[in-house]
Design a protein around this motif. Structure first.
Motif, mmCIF file in Angstrom:
data_model
loop_
_atom_site.group_PDB
_atom_site.id
_atom_site.type_symbol
_atom_site.label_atom_id
_atom_site.label_comp_id
_atom_site.label_asym_id
_atom_site.label_seq_id
_atom_site.Cartn_x
_atom_site.Cartn_y
_atom_site.Cartn_z
ATOM 1 N N PHE A 113 -4.672 2.209 1.388
ATOM 2 C CA PHE A 113 -4.437 2.020 -0.260
ATOM 3 C C PHE A 113 -3.280 1.052 -0.463
ATOM 4 N N LEU A 114 -2.144 1.553 0.063
ATOM 5 C CA LEU A 114 -0.774 0.606 0.137
ATOM 6 C C LEU A 114 -1.153 -0.725 0.517
ATOM 7 N N CYS A 115 -1.889 -0.886 1.432
ATOM 8 C CA CYS A 115 -2.032 -2.509 1.931
ATOM 9 C C CYS A 115 -2.732 -3.099 0.922
ATOM 10 N N ILE A 116 -3.868 -2.462 0.220
ATOM 11 C CA ILE A 116 -4.530 -2.916 -0.733
ATOM 12 C C ILE A 116 -3.717 -3.406 -2.017
ATOM 13 N N VAL A 117 -2.892 -2.674 -2.362
ATOM 14 C CA VAL A 117 -1.982 -2.628 -3.319
ATOM 15 C C VAL A 117 -1.167 -3.888 -3.104
ATOM 16 N N ALA A 118 -0.530 -3.723 -2.177
ATOM 17 C CA ALA A 118 0.437 -5.125 -1.731
ATOM 18 C C ALA A 118 -0.281 -6.445 -1.448
#
Lengths: 359, 330
Positions: free
Chosen positions: B307-312
């Motif tokens: 999820f963090l990767c997607i937001v990044a």
């Protein structure tokens, strides 16, 4: 609207509010303890609905992640309650998971004040961070909605996975007292009920102040034409972040009250279905009107508690049908239906869409 | 009670613990990499099949279909019904071939239900993505309950044909199950068919025209209503195929679709709308990173990292990987 003259209509509305508040405050006089507890729970839900209405009804941001903010508030309060119930010992589930001492981030929750502050601050900050990384890049509409739903999934997975720190699937329960007062005594319950009423009225006044102020006007401008608002010179991202954060804080507050009334919080109470049900409360009551959102939450939950236990299957059908009917036929909810009887209908959304593309 | 966790367990090719021990014992790094890559590919291919229909309907009609997961479920139950018909009415020697019939059957049934859905509900919701999301979620709830009423709440098992048992021994310690290879093959065939439809047929050209500029396409005599309805139905049909493929992976239940739907939406967000290639890369990206992160950390932390990767990633490309070029502001 800005003229604060007391038109007859205004007087009726003010009288209505006064009667409603009086009825809420005096409810313990004529309701059984069981009913009172239910009502208190619904009032806590109404606070969430107010927050959701602030972002959805007034700003046009649909969040399917309010279960998480609600849950974070609830967990913050539950951590305090659990520590108080456990006394000097380690909370029971930590022992089962093999922990020998209290994790560092649990320590400060021994203080009620800290837990109460965190119950609002944690969701608000999380919302601010998520809002910063999305609204800043003009990620909005359904993209934002899907991201909030993903937030729900990962939070629930995380809370279940980290069993030693969060109690896993069972969540946190087995509380005994708050600030030294036993939770189960009727006097405490009544006191908690009054606190909830005050919190709801406070949240209502806050939201009403916000939407009536200049801030609220900008929010509506962003809802109806984000780019126009930007071209006039407002930065929509700042307003969106702020209102999302306030809304999350309100959900956290509601979560804290919920735990005090119900005595349990588990990851399933902040999962996808509860989160989307919160949206339904607002949709049914009427988005864009605060009183509608609050009433929607109370009435729908009342209906749920009446029907869902006796006819669980029919209830799900009903819930699904309600979603479809409200969205297709009553986009302004029950209050909108009521309002339509008196005032001419606003121009449909189709027209707005066309003018948008012409900007 | 924990659907999505379970689903990823199902999707996990190798028992992670046993496999790690095995690797430690032999110290063979290559096996691990190949195994995980294949695992990720397998997850990605399913995600791709699911996200394909979503991306098309969202790109074309600006409608978010939350009932897409239930169309998967319908596809899966169609396969289950086909199997039962074969057991009941045909000699057992024929049984192995039921799956060949089940794929078109699930496509057609999901296609028909998609058409009905479009005709009775979706067309009132064009240009209102948030409302369409809520209304279709209501439909999803009702379809799930319907399935629960008809087939019962417990999961049902679908017996996969015997010619899909076993696996292909790639090297010592790495066996690629035929079922998963079959699914990957099925996805490639579906993808190719979609490519032909979208980029090489008249209907596809009309569809792209409507996607790029609805008013102009309508002015040029394209029946946008018909394009919308067909496209939505085809997207639903592909979901049906996905459901059919999922029966190979494990038992199916009324809530089958909800396990996958959010991940599929993330694929759409990541890949952008309007181009096939975006969806493909999005599905591969999410499938592979998910598998790898879950392998390196834990199932729950892996999800957070993805999820963090997607937001990044969205900080860099807010409109997704492949966005349609347009001069309009919204």
């Amino acid at each position: 609207m800005q003229l604060r003259t007391l038109t007859p209509q205004r007087i009726y509305i003010l009288i209505g509010y006064a009667v409603a508040s009086a009825a809420l405050f005096s409810a313990p006089l004529f309701m059984s303890d069981f009913r009172l507890n239910l009502l208190a729970k619904f009032l806590a839900f109404a606070i969430v609905a107010l927050g959701l209405d602030l972002i959805w009804g007034y700003t046009g941001i649909l969040s399917l992640g309010h279960g998480v903010f609600f849950g974070l508030g609830a967990y913050a309060m539950a951590m305090y309650l659990k520590l108080e119930a456990s006394g000097d010992r380690l909370p029971d589930f930590m022992g089962w998971s093999g922990l020998t001492q209290l994790p560092w981030f649990w320590k400060p929750f021994e203080s009620f004040a800290f837990a109460a502050a965190m119950g609002i601050a944690l969701p608000a900050v999380l919302a601010l961070v998520l809002g910063y990384f999305t609204f800043r890049n003009r990620i909005r509409g359904v993209y934002f909605t899907i991201l909030t739903q993903a937030l729900v999934i990962i939070t629930v997975t995380l809370f279940i996975g980290q069993q030693a720190f969060t109690g896993g699937t069972n969540g946190l329960t087995g509380f005994s007292s708050v600030l030294g007062v036993p939770l189960s005594s009727p006097d405490t319950k009544r006191m908690l009920y009054w606190i909830t009423v005050i919190a709801l009225l406070g949240a209502f006044v806050l939201c009403r102040y916000l939407v009536k102020s200049r801030f609220g006007k900008v929010l509506r401008a962003i809802r109806d034409g984000e780019n126009r608002a930007r071209f006039i010179g407002y930065n929509p991202a700042v307003y969106q972040m702020l209102v999302f954060s306030i809304s999350a804080g309100l959900a956290g507050l509601a979560g804290m009250l919920f735990v005090l009334h119900v005595g349990i919080i588990s990851p399933f109470m902040m999962a996808i279905v509860p989160s989307i049900e919160m949206v339904l409360w607002v949709a049914i009551g009427g988005r864009g009107t605060l009183i509608g959102a609050a009433l929607g939450a109370i009435l729908l939950n009342y209906a749920k508690s009446e029907f869902s236990t006796s006819y669980p299957d029919a209830w799900l059908f009903f819930l699904g049908a309600l979603f479809v009917i409200v969205v297709v036929f009553l986009p302004k909810g029950a209050v909108g239906l009521f309002g339509r009887l008196k005032f001419p209908k606003r121009k449909g959304q189709k027209h707005e869409q066309v003018s948008h593309s012409a900007v | 009670m924990l659907p999505f966790l379970k689903s990823w367990k199902v999707l996990c090719l190798f028992d992670r613990k046993a496999y790690t021990q095995q690797v430690h014992k032999r110290g063979e790094f290559m096996e691990l990499i190949i195994g995980q890559l294949f695992n990720g590919m397998s997850v990605s291919s399913i995600l791709l099949l699911i996200a394909l229909g979503l991306a098309i309907t969202f790109g074309l009609m600006n409608v978010i279909n939350m009932a897409h997961g239930e169309l998967i479920m319908i596809g899966a139950y169609s396969t289950y019904l086909t199997q039962n018909l074969f057991i009941d009415y045909l000699p057992s020697s024929m049984f192995n071939w039921y799956f060949v019939l089940a794929i078109p059957a699930s496509f057609l049934i999901a296609f028909a239900i998609g058409l009905i859905l479009e005709f009775s509900l979706i067309r009132f919701l064009y240009g209102r993505p948030l409302d369409s999301l809520l209304a279709t979620w209501g439909v999803a709830l009702m379809l799930q309950q319907l399935a629960r009423t008809i087939f019962g709440a417990p999961n049902v098992g679908v017996k996969s044909p015997t010619w899909l048992d076993g696996g292909w021994m790639l090297m010592q310690g790495v066996v690629l199950p035929y079922k998963r290879l079959f699914i990957i093959g099925l996805v490639i065939v579906t993808l190719f068919a979609m490519y032909l439809y979208i980029y090489r047929s008249h209907a596809g050209r009309r569809m792209r025209a409507v996607m790029q500029n609805r008013e102009m396409a309508a002015c040029l005599g394209i029946s946008t209503r018909r394009v919308d309805a067909t496209t939505f139905a085809i997207g639903s049909g592909i979901a049906g195929i996905a459901g059919c493929a999922l029966t190979l992976m494990g038992p199916i239940g009324p809530a089958l679709g909800t396990y996958y739907i959010v991940d599929a939406f993330m694929v759409v967000v990541l890949g952008g709308v309007g181009k096939l290639v975006g969806t493909i890369i999005g599905a591969l990206g999410i499938g592979l990173t998910n598998t790898l992160f879950e392998f390196w950390t834990t199932a729950s932390l892996g999800k957070v990292l993805v999820f963090l990767c997607i937001v990044a990633f969205l900080q860099w490309k807010p409109k997704g990987l492949v966005a349609m070029r347009t001069r309009s502001l919204d």
